[in-house]
Structures are given as structure tokens and as C-alpha cells.
Design a protein around this motif. Structure first.
Motif, PDB file in Angstrom:
ATOM      1  N   GLN A 197       0.845  -1.209   0.000  1.00  0.00           N
ATOM      2  CA  GLN A 197       0.000   0.000   0.000  1.00  0.00           C
ATOM      3  C   GLN A 197       0.875   1.252   0.000  1.00  0.00           C
ATOM      4  O   GLN A 197       0.634   2.190  -0.765  1.00  0.00           O
ATOM      5  N   ALA A 198       1.897   1.264   0.859  1.00  0.00           N
ATOM      6  CA  ALA A 198       2.761   2.449   0.945  1.00  0.00           C
ATOM      7  C   ALA A 198       3.461   2.680  -0.393  1.00  0.00           C
ATOM      8  O   ALA A 198       3.536   3.828  -0.877  1.00  0.00           O
ATOM      9  N   CYS A 199       3.934   1.613  -1.025  1.00  0.00           N
ATOM     10  CA  CYS A 199       4.632   1.766  -2.323  1.00  0.00           C
ATOM     11  C   CYS A 199       3.659   2.284  -3.386  1.00  0.00           C
ATOM     12  O   CYS A 199       4.026   3.122  -4.220  1.00  0.00           O
ATOM     13  N   ALA A 200       2.399   1.778  -3.336  1.00  0.00           N
ATOM     14  CA  ALA A 200       1.391   2.250  -4.298  1.00  0.00           C
ATOM     15  C   ALA A 200       1.151   3.746  -4.101  1.00  0.00           C
ATOM     16  O   ALA A 200       1.063   4.516  -5.076  1.00  0.00           O
ATOM     17  N   GLY A 201       1.074   4.160  -2.829  1.00  0.00           N
ATOM     18  CA  GLY A 201       0.832   5.582  -2.511  1.00  0.00           C
ATOM     19  C   GLY A 201       1.969   6.451  -3.034  1.00  0.00           C
ATOM     20  O   GLY A 201       1.736   7.510  -3.636  1.00  0.00           O
ATOM     21  N   ILE A 202       3.190   5.996  -2.833  1.00  0.00           N
ATOM     22  CA  ILE A 202       4.352   6.796  -3.273  1.00  0.00           C
ATOM     23  C   ILE A 202       4.377   6.871  -4.807  1.00  0.00           C
ATOM     24  O   ILE A 202       4.614   7.934  -5.389  1.00  0.00           O
ATOM     25  N   ALA A 203       4.099   5.740  -5.465  1.00  0.00           N
ATOM     26  CA  ALA A 203       4.091   5.745  -6.941  1.00  0.00           C
ATOM     27  C   ALA A 203       3.047   6.735  -7.452  1.00  0.00           C
ATOM     28  O   ALA A 203       3.292   7.504  -8.394  1.00  0.00           O
ATOM     29  N   GLN A 204       1.883   6.729  -6.796  1.00  0.00           N
ATOM     30  CA  GLN A 204       0.798   7.632  -7.227  1.00  0.00           C
ATOM     31  C   GLN A 204       1.209   9.092  -7.025  1.00  0.00           C
ATOM     32  O   GLN A 204       1.101   9.919  -7.934  1.00  0.00           O
ATOM     33  N   GLN A 205       1.723   9.353  -5.834  1.00  0.00           N
ATOM     34  CA  GLN A 205       2.121  10.723  -5.503  1.00  0.00           C
ATOM     35  C   GLN A 205       3.242  11.230  -6.422  1.00  0.00           C
ATOM     36  O   GLN A 205       3.261  12.389  -6.831  1.00  0.00           O
ATOM     37  N   GLU A 206       4.153  10.333  -6.805  1.00  0.00           N
ATOM     38  CA  GLU A 206       5.308  10.738  -7.620  1.00  0.00           C
ATOM     39  C   GLU A 206       5.039  10.599  -9.115  1.00  0.00           C
ATOM     40  O   GLU A 206       5.900  10.900  -9.942  1.00  0.00           O
ATOM     41  N   GLY A 207       3.881  10.067  -9.469  1.00  0.00           N
ATOM     42  CA  GLY A 207       3.549   9.895 -10.891  1.00  0.00           C
ATOM     43  C   GLY A 207       4.394   8.829 -11.570  1.00  0.00           C
ATOM     44  O   GLY A 207       4.788   8.962 -12.731  1.00  0.00           O
ATOM     45  N   LEU A 208       4.679   7.743 -10.855  1.00  0.00           N
ATOM     46  CA  LEU A 208       5.542   6.682 -11.410  1.00  0.00           C
ATOM     47  C   LEU A 208       4.735   5.411 -11.653  1.00  0.00           C
ATOM     48  O   LEU A 208       3.737   5.152 -10.990  1.00  0.00           O
ATOM     49  N   TRP A 209       5.218   4.610 -12.619  1.00  0.00           N
ATOM     50  CA  TRP A 209       4.627   3.295 -12.874  1.00  0.00           C
ATOM     51  C   TRP A 209       4.847   2.435 -11.630  1.00  0.00           C
ATOM     52  O   TRP A 209       5.927   2.452 -11.029  1.00  0.00           O
ATOM     53  N   TYR A 210       3.818   1.661 -11.249  1.00  0.00           N
ATOM     54  CA  TYR A 210       3.935   0.797 -10.077  1.00  0.00           C
ATOM     55  C   TYR A 210       3.825  -0.654 -10.508  1.00  0.00           C
ATOM     56  O   TYR A 210       2.785  -1.091 -10.997  1.00  0.00           O
ATOM     57  N   HIS A 211       4.940  -1.383 -10.346  1.00  0.00           N
ATOM     58  CA  HIS A 211       4.956  -2.802 -10.713  1.00  0.00           C
ATOM     59  C   HIS A 211       5.120  -3.638  -9.452  1.00  0.00           C
ATOM     60  O   HIS A 211       5.913  -3.295  -8.579  1.00  0.00           O
ATOM     61  N   VAL A 212       4.368  -4.721  -9.357  1.00  0.00           N
ATOM     62  CA  VAL A 212       4.569  -5.664  -8.249  1.00  0.00           C
ATOM     63  C   VAL A 212       5.141  -6.955  -8.812  1.00  0.00           C
ATOM     64  O   VAL A 212       4.514  -7.616  -9.656  1.00  0.00           O
ATOM     65  N   ASP A 213       6.347  -7.279  -8.354  1.00  0.00           N
ATOM     66  CA  ASP A 213       6.980  -8.542  -8.746  1.00  0.00           C
ATOM     67  C   ASP A 213       6.540  -9.606  -7.733  1.00  0.00           C
ATOM     68  O   ASP A 213       7.122  -9.738  -6.659  1.00  0.00           O
TER      69      ASP A 213
END
Ligand code: PLP
Length: 474
Positions: free
Chosen positions: A260-276
Motif C-alpha cells: 500500500q505504501a509503495c502504491a501511494g508513493i508511486a501515485q504521488q510521484e507519478g511513477l509506474w507501479y509494478h509488483v513482482d
């Protein structure tokens, strides 16, 4: 007009039906016997490789041999010439004892040999794969628009995610490559990630230095504060962040990054979010474990290897994304010789590969015959095996360094056992079980991973016995 008969088909390559049937039946029997032998035998290769090389040298390809003789020879050499993934005392890397429906799928694919590049060549296989992809995406709660494809492995699937992220980050990437960006590209994952990401950075042309390995939190999970700091530092230095990769089930310790935290940071920073989630993604099948993956549904893309914990034959990975158009943008091509060119459907226009094997049938047959509940029970069984191992080791004074909810233990022996790497070498050399050495948060550990769906309590006891034998010299 030449009406002379054509030469016969080459019988060694295309035998007549009675010969084919006889060899098939014989092969099936031999393989089942080999399976029984390898389950009871040593986990490690026992072959004399010098003798094997000499034997190979002596093959004279100008003197053909009967196929049955060669098949028997191959099975015997495989029996003694590999680490046996199907042995229930292989507690190793994420290579499964393969499930039976997937093995059946391979036989069917081998017979028909469909070409999955195009939907016109293989309408049924392409549609079947699409349906399985939709089912996995639904299970992952990615939403009805999600799409994807089958890939050869986690590495190909992760590579695909980086290409999508780069394509999304700059409209000029497709034609200019990294020259389109205003500065050096960066992407982020934890230092406990699967290290194939370095190769992926290399292949994609962003360079290995594009990968930032973010610190972990002392428990093997990416530290979100360290992630934020790395992104800020890079931006301040003129670099261009494009993607955050969270690992759901780290290779060494089965830890799940804070999704969740990584998703939030990706959203806030405008970055692609990949889960391996190459290995841990299988937890989706388990009603007990799937909650541990909460936050994964926010990903732009996900990797799940069916050839890991879902125990299909290799290689069978699933790539999922909610951005169908990016796959088409990243992999489009145009040519007149292909039987179809349906953007968004034809695999060759939406994935790294061109000619493709019917990989998805392996997962389809496993999922359709076992159901989600069957795959879930397989996953839950593995964690039950891990619990038994843990219980026994703790009773003998060992400690467990990681606290994964998945089926992997990073075990530390009590004093008096010497160093971990020597201990692992001794266990592996015994052939009685297979475990790996690794490092968890700076400490050497014995990595014990449950990858076989048929491991019994007797196998667990055999593992514990060999682990707990002290080296007499210590
Ligand atoms: C977390 C993770 N990602 C990616 C991979 C690479 O997957 P593959 O070996 O299928 O290419 C692995 C392999 O173990 C893995 O554990």
C-alpha cells in the motif's frame, strides 16, 4: 508434370502410427517408473560428468541409433544428472515438482504445436489464454479492463513492465529510446529484489546504474522512507524516475514489501507501479493468505510465475496490466506475412515474443481441474509443511530469522554448527535433502523453501535429521 512418387517421410522423424503408439506407451511407463525412483533417490546429481562428457563425445551423428534406445538413455542420464525438482526433499529455489495437469498440457501442446503468435493461426489457444489471464486479473482485483499475456518467466515479465513504464513515461521513448528523457532514467526496488532486474536494466538500454536498490527495514521489506529519499535525491540530481517495483515474496526470505505504501508513493510521484509477485503471487489462490497481498491490486502491472508456487512446468509466467494500450504501443509491428494483425489481441503485437508455445494451457488445465480451492489448498499445504519444519527446528534450538507468511524459512543453527555455508554444503552433498545458503539482513541463513506439493512428514523428518547432524570435527 512430374508424377513420380515423392520420397517417403523420414521414418525416424515421423514414424508410422503403430510404431508411434508403441513408443508412446513404453515411454509413459518408463517415465512413471523414473518418477518413483527419483522421488526415493538422492536429490542431487550423482553422475560422473567426465564419463558423461566422454560418452557425449562418442556420439557419432553419422550413425543414427534407435529412438527407444536413446529415450531410455536420456531418462537414465536425467535420473542421475540433475538436481531433482520432483523429489519431495528438494527444499530449494522456486522450482516446483510439476503438477500433472501441466504435464498433460505439454503433451498436448507438443502434439499440435500451435503457433501462438497470431489469433488467426491459433484462435482457440489465444482465446483460452485470454480467459485465464482475465481470471487471474479478476482474482488479483485489478478490474475488468486488465489484460496481459503469458511469458517464459518472471524475468521476461518484469522486463515487459520496464518497457511499459518507459513507454508510459515519455512519448518519445518508442523512437528515441532513452535519449528522449531529459536525464538518466531511474527505477527503484529493494536491495532484496531478484537481481535479474540488473540484467533487465541492461537489456532495456537504460543501463544497470538506472536501478536503485533501496534499503530494507531490518525485516527484509523495502523501507518507504528510504524509497522517498532516493527518489527526491535523484530528482534533485537531474535524473528521471520512471518506476517503483515492490516485491511480493522476496527470493531470499519471502518478505512482502509494504504494497500500500509503495502504491501511494508511486501515485504521488507519478511513477509506474509494478509488483513482482513471481513467487508470492500464488498466495492469491489461498483464501487464508491472499489478504497479505492487499495493495497489489493498485499496481499498473504485476508478474506472477505459474511455474513457481502454482507448480506448472517451466516456463510459464503471467504478466498483467491495467493499461492494454501500452502493451500495444510497446510491441506493435506491422508486416504482411502474418495471418492476422489484431492490435490488442494478437500475442506477437502485445508481448516480447513472436513465435510462441502454448504456455497458458499449463495453467488453464491446473486451474480448471483443481479450481481456485485446489490451488489454494496446494499453497496452504506448503505453509503447513513450513510450519512443521519451523516447529521442529525451534525445538532443537534453531532460530528463524525471517517472519514470512509464505512457505520459506531462513533458519539459523544454534552455536556449535560452524558456518552456514559449510553446513549447507554438507546437507546438499548428502543427497538426502536440498537447501540453499543465503543472506538475510546481513546474516548468513539456511534457506528452506517448500516447493513440492507431495512432501510428507517423513520427508520433513529426513530434512531435520540431516540439518541437525553436527560436523564431528567441530
Ligand atoms: C521475486 C522474483 N522475481 C523474478 C524472478 C525471476 O523469475 P524467472 O526465473 O521465472 O525468470 C524470481 C525467480 O526466482 C523471483 O524470485
Amino acid at each position: 508434370m512430374n508424377d513420380h512418387p515423392l520420397p517417403d517421410a523420414v521414418a525416424a522423424l515421423f514414424p508410422e502410427m503403430p510404431d508411434r503408439n508403441r513408443i508412446e506407451e513404453w515411454l509413459t511407463g518408463e517415465l512413471q517408473q523414473a518418477l518413483q525412483r527419483l522421488k526415493a533417490g538422492p536429490v542431487v546429481p550423482t553422475i560422473d560428468m567426465a564419463a558423461f562428457r566422454a560418452e557425449l563425445e562418442s556420439f557419432d551423428f553419422d550413425k543414427p541409433r534407435p529412438l527407444e534406445e536413446l529415450l531410455g538413455w536420456t531418462i537414465a542420464r536425467m535420473q542421475h544428472g540433475i538436481v531433482q525438482m520432483a523429489n519431495p526433499r528438494y527444499f530449494g529455489l522456486f522450482n516446483p515438482g510439476p503438477n500433472f495437469p501441466a504435464q498433460c498440457a505439454d503433451r498436448i501442446s507438443s502434439l499440435f504445436n500451435p503457433q501462438l503468435a497470431s489469433s488467426a493461426s491459433s484462435p482457440v489457444p489465444v482465446e483460452l489464454e485470454r480467459q485465464v489471464i482475465r481470471a487471474i486479473a479478476r482474482r488479483a482485483a485489478m478490474g475488468e479492463g486488465a489484460t496481459g499475456h503469458f511469458a517464459t518467466g518472471g524475468s521476461e515479465s518484469n522486463y515487459t513492465s520496464l518497457l511499459c513504464a518507459l513507454t508510459a513515461a515519455h512519448p518519445g521513448f518508442a523512437s528515441e529510446g532513452v535519449r528522449a528523457f531529459a536525464g538518466p532514467v531511474k527505477f527503484y526496488t529493494s536491495r532484496d529484489c531478484h537481481i535479474a532486474w540488473l540484467k533487465i536494466a541492461h537489456q532495456a538500454g537504460v543501463g544497470r546504474s538506472a536501478l536503485r536498490l533501496v534499503d530494507t527495514d531490518g525485516r527484509g521489506r523495502m523501507d518507504p522512507d528510504a524509497l522517498l529519499r532516493a527518489i527526491a535525491e535523484d530528482r534533485a540530481g537531474g535524473a528521471v524516475p520512471v518506476m517503483i517495483v515492490a516485491t511480493a515474496g522476496t527470493t531470499g526470505a519471502g518478505m512482502i514489501d509494504p504494497l500500500q505504501a509503495c502504491a501511494g508513493i508511486a501515485q504521488q510521484e507519478g511513477l509506474w507501479y509494478h509488483v513482482d509477485a513471481a513467487w508470492g503471487g500464488a498466495a492469491l489462490a489461498s483464501n487464508r493468505l491472499r489478504q497479505a497481498l492487499a495493495g497489489m491490486e493498485r499496481a499498473d502491472s504485476i508478474t506472477i510465475d505459474a511455474h513457481k508456487w502454482l507448480a506448472t512446468t517451466m516456463g510459464c509466467a503471467v504478466f498483467l496490466t491495467r493499461h492494454a494500450h501500452l502493451l500495444s504501443e510497446a510491441f506493435h509491428a506491422s508486416t504482411s506475412f502474418m495471418p492476422s494483425s489484431v492490435s490488442g489481441v494478437d500475442p506477437y503485437l502485445n508481448s516480447v515474443q513472436w513465435s510462441r508455445r502454448f504456455l497458458g494451457l499449463r495453467l488453464f488445465l491446473a486451474l480448471a481441474s483443481a479450481g481456485w480451492q485446489g490451488l489454494g489448498a496446494h499453497v496452504d499445504r506448503s505453509t503447513a509443511v513450513a510450519d512443521r519444519i519451523k516447529e521442529r527446528l525451534l525445538a532443537l534450538g534453531w532460530t528463524i530469522a525471517n517472519d514470512s507468511v509464505l512457505a520459506v524459512l531462513d533458519a539459523v543453527p544454534p552455536a556449535g554448527f560452524g558456518d552456514v555455508r559449510t553446513l549447507v554444503r554438507r546437507v546438499v552433498a548428502s543427497g538426502r535433502a536440498w537447501v540453499a545458503p543465503t543472506t538475510f539482513e546481513g546474516r548468513d541463513v539456511v534457506r528452506i523453501c517448500v516447493t513440492n506439493g507431495e512432501t510428507t512428514l517423513a520427508d520433513v523428518d529426513a530434512l531435520i535429521a540431516v540439518l541437525n547432524e553436527r560436523d564431528a570435527r567441530l
